[in-house]
Design a protein around this motif. Structure first.
Motif, PDB file in Angstrom:
ATOM      1  N   ILE A  81      39.502  35.263  53.812  1.00 28.69           N
ATOM      2  CA  ILE A  81      39.816  36.332  52.871  1.00 28.69           C
ATOM      3  C   ILE A  81      39.946  37.668  53.600  1.00 28.69           C
ATOM      4  N   HIS A  83      40.979  38.092  56.632  1.00 26.86           N
ATOM      5  CA  HIS A  83      42.295  38.064  57.283  1.00 26.86           C
ATOM      6  C   HIS A  83      43.408  38.293  56.254  1.00 26.86           C
ATOM      7  N   ALA A  84      43.225  37.792  55.055  1.00 28.76           N
ATOM      8  CA  ALA A  84      44.223  38.020  54.006  1.00 28.76           C
ATOM      9  C   ALA A  84      44.280  39.503  53.621  1.00 28.76           C
ATOM     10  N   ILE A  85      43.123  40.171  53.616  1.00 32.10           N
ATOM     11  CA  ILE A  85      43.119  41.619  53.366  1.00 32.10           C
ATOM     12  C   ILE A  85      43.880  42.334  54.484  1.00 32.10           C
ATOM     13  N   ASP A  87      46.262  41.113  56.254  1.00 28.77           N
ATOM     14  CA  ASP A  87      47.690  40.857  56.015  1.00 28.77           C
ATOM     15  C   ASP A  87      48.241  41.847  54.992  1.00 28.77           C
ATOM     16  N   GLY A  88      47.475  42.081  53.937  1.00 30.67           N
ATOM     17  CA  GLY A  88      47.907  43.009  52.898  1.00 30.67           C
ATOM     18  C   GLY A  88      48.035  44.431  53.408  1.00 30.67           C
ATOM     19  N   ILE A 200      44.536  45.876  47.356  1.00 30.01           N
ATOM     20  CA  ILE A 200      44.862  44.935  48.434  1.00 30.01           C
ATOM     21  C   ILE A 200      43.816  43.825  48.503  1.00 30.01           C
ATOM     22  N   GLU A 203      44.286  41.398  45.627  1.00 31.81           N
ATOM     23  CA  GLU A 203      45.449  40.541  45.868  1.00 31.81           C
ATOM     24  C   GLU A 203      45.156  39.473  46.924  1.00 31.81           C
ATOM     25  N   ALA A 204      44.237  39.787  47.844  1.00 30.38           N
ATOM     26  CA  ALA A 204      43.878  38.842  48.906  1.00 30.38           C
ATOM     27  C   ALA A 204      42.917  37.763  48.425  1.00 30.38           C
TER      28      ALA A 204
END
Length: 494
Positions: A81, A83-85, A87-88, A200, A203-204
């Motif tokens: 998660i 890493h997904a943040i 990415d955002g 962000i 969304e992540a």
């Protein structure tokens, strides 16, 4: 305070920014607001929800409720998660940079090229560090010792205005990686990107209540937050006076605090140094209009090269362009707020009245309006003068000379602060001797502002309490546990 379902959005630099709090995965408004203005032109950007004790309590409620599930989430899922943040953040570098520049006046090119990419790196670094976090087991008379890092609980994070998103995520990322839940209180002079971070993170896939953002003034919502006995950790970056209030509130509940405070850092230039490098590093201290806690604002120059150093410094500083921070050719932008300009100028005018001499600068750049302060260099200052001992936090440097290494060290260590120090010398032995004597959390030799997230960061003396970075961050944001297991006593089955 009430929750509303209609959108309350400000358009800043072409970007939609929700001006409400983010609590338990929902937007929450307050009855009161405060005005956020841009330091570029002193024009209002948005009316921001102004939280208080009720909003602070609601955010802590949400963080407390979300803590058990997030703490129980595997390291791998937490890292995913984070890493997904990241990415955002990377997808929105242009938007985040534009909003941040409008909100705090720092250079747009710096945000695009370094500061906002570093925001993403903060999340990636602590996500990856989490997966390697550990300590080798060790034996005691046949017993096994196993060290682990357990999530502590709700973290109250209070962040400054000079690098809002980068410094917020320097705290948010390790706190979340450690399995804690967070209530973030951004500075009231630059709150906008914290609101975008909440979007962000949602969304992540960050669960509701794990990250909460509450806006408002320190004496209202901040004070309520740090005095809440349900808070397990407090991390603050800001001024010494505010830190004293926070430490007092934390002490009442025995809550661990991490405090990254002011600086009055020296930049020592020895006669054996590369003088061009020394001048380049010194002029670089005007970065972000001098609104950098680590800045080497006290130039300490060996007497034999002081005249040549000053001449070169003045020539290089004269080439700096002060203008709109959105312009790619601008080197120095505005100061954050009219109140802060008055504070900076107060220091300078008192110094001049006491006999200091302005080699360059010495007042606001009135051609650009009231929020731009001219890069200033003051000489003829006493070692115990206010301008030498107190943090100005603006584009104001002082220059003092020394004749011996011992005198240089004494001058460098001559304030109540100890955040950083910069040393310029061509002698490796001297570098070793001097750095060993400097009181500072970070010392740079022949360089400046090189930061590795694996390294400890923090201040000595009144520049702070504690260290963060790498494992030091997890040591703070966790309860570090040692489990000792005997080699016998197991029941054998079957």
């Amino acid at each position: 305070m009430s929750e509303r379902h209609e959108t309350e959005v400000a358009t800043v630099a072409g970007v939609a920014v929700d001006t409400r709090h983010w609590i338990d995965g929902k937007r929450v408004t307050s009855l009161a607001t405060f005005t956020d203005t841009s330091p570029i032109d002193d024009v209002p950007l948005a009316e921001i929800a102004r939280g208080g004790a009720a909003e602070a309590a609601l955010a802590v409620d949400a963080a407390r409720a979300a803590f058990p599930a997030w703490a129980a989430t595997s390291r791998e899922e937490r890292a995913r998660i984070l890493h997904a943040i990241a990415d955002g953040v990377e997808k929105r570098i242009e938007e985040l940079s534009a909003v941040e520049t409008a909100d705090n006046g720092a250079l747009l090119r710096s945000h695009r090229r370094g500061v906002i990419p570093r925001v993403a790196h903060n999340f990636r670094f602590f996500a990856d560090w989490l997966l390697t976090l550990g300590h080798d087991d060790f034996e005691t008379r046949g017993h096994t010792n196993h060290v682990s890092w357990d999530p502590a609980g709700v973290c109250a994070l209070i962040t400054p205005w000079n690098a809002p998103l980068m410094l917020a995520t320097w705290k948010v990322a390790p706190a979340l990686a450690a399995g804690n839940t967070v209530v973030l209180k951004p500075a009231e002079w630059s709150p906008l990107t914290a609101s975008l971070l909440a979007d962000i993170a949602a969304e992540a896939g960050l669960p509701a209540g794990v990250l909460n953002v509450v806006q408002g003034y320190g004496e209202e919502v901040g004070a309520a937050l740090v005095s809440d006995p349900r808070v397990a950790r407090i991390s603050f970056t800001g001024s010494v006076p505010t830190a004293r209030h926070i430490a007092g509130a934390a002490a009442a509940n025995l809550v661990p605090v991490s405090l990254e405070l002011g600086g009055k850092s020296p930049l020592l230039v020895f006669a054996d140094s590369d003088l061009e490098l020394a001048v380049e590093l010194a002029v670089g201290q005007y970065d972000n209009a001098g609104q950098v806690c680590l800045a080497g604002t006290r130039l300490l120059v060996e007497s034999s090269v002081a005249e040549e150093f000053t001449q070169r410094f003045v020539a290089k500083a004269a080439a700096l362009r002060q203008s709109d921070p959105r312009d790619e050719t601008t080197d120095i932008g505005p100061t954050i707020h009219a109140e802060h300009v008055a504070r900076v100028d107060g220091f300078v005018q008192r110094a001049l009245a006491s006999g200091a001499r302005a080699v360059i600068g010495g007042g606001p750049n009135t051609e650009l309006g009231g929020l731009y302060y001219r890069p200033t260099l003051l000489t003829d200052v006493a070692s115990d003068a206010e301008i030498v001992t107190e943090e100005v936090f603006g584009p104001v440097l002082t220059l003092q000379t020394f004749d011996t290494e011992e005198e240089a060290v004494a001058l460098a260590n001559g304030t109540r602060f100890g955040l950083a120090a910069t040393l310029v010398t061509g002698d490796q032995e001297r570098a070793r001797r001097v750095t060993g004597q400097l009181v500072a959390g970070t010392v740079w030799v022949n360089c400046f502002f090189v930061r590795d997230l694996r390294a400890p960061f923090g201040g000595s003396r009144q520049s702070g309490v504690g260290r963060e970075g790498g494992t030091w961050s997890f040591d703070f944001y966790c309860d570090v546990k040692n489990t000792v297991t005997a080699p016998r006593g197991w029941q054998h089955h079957g």
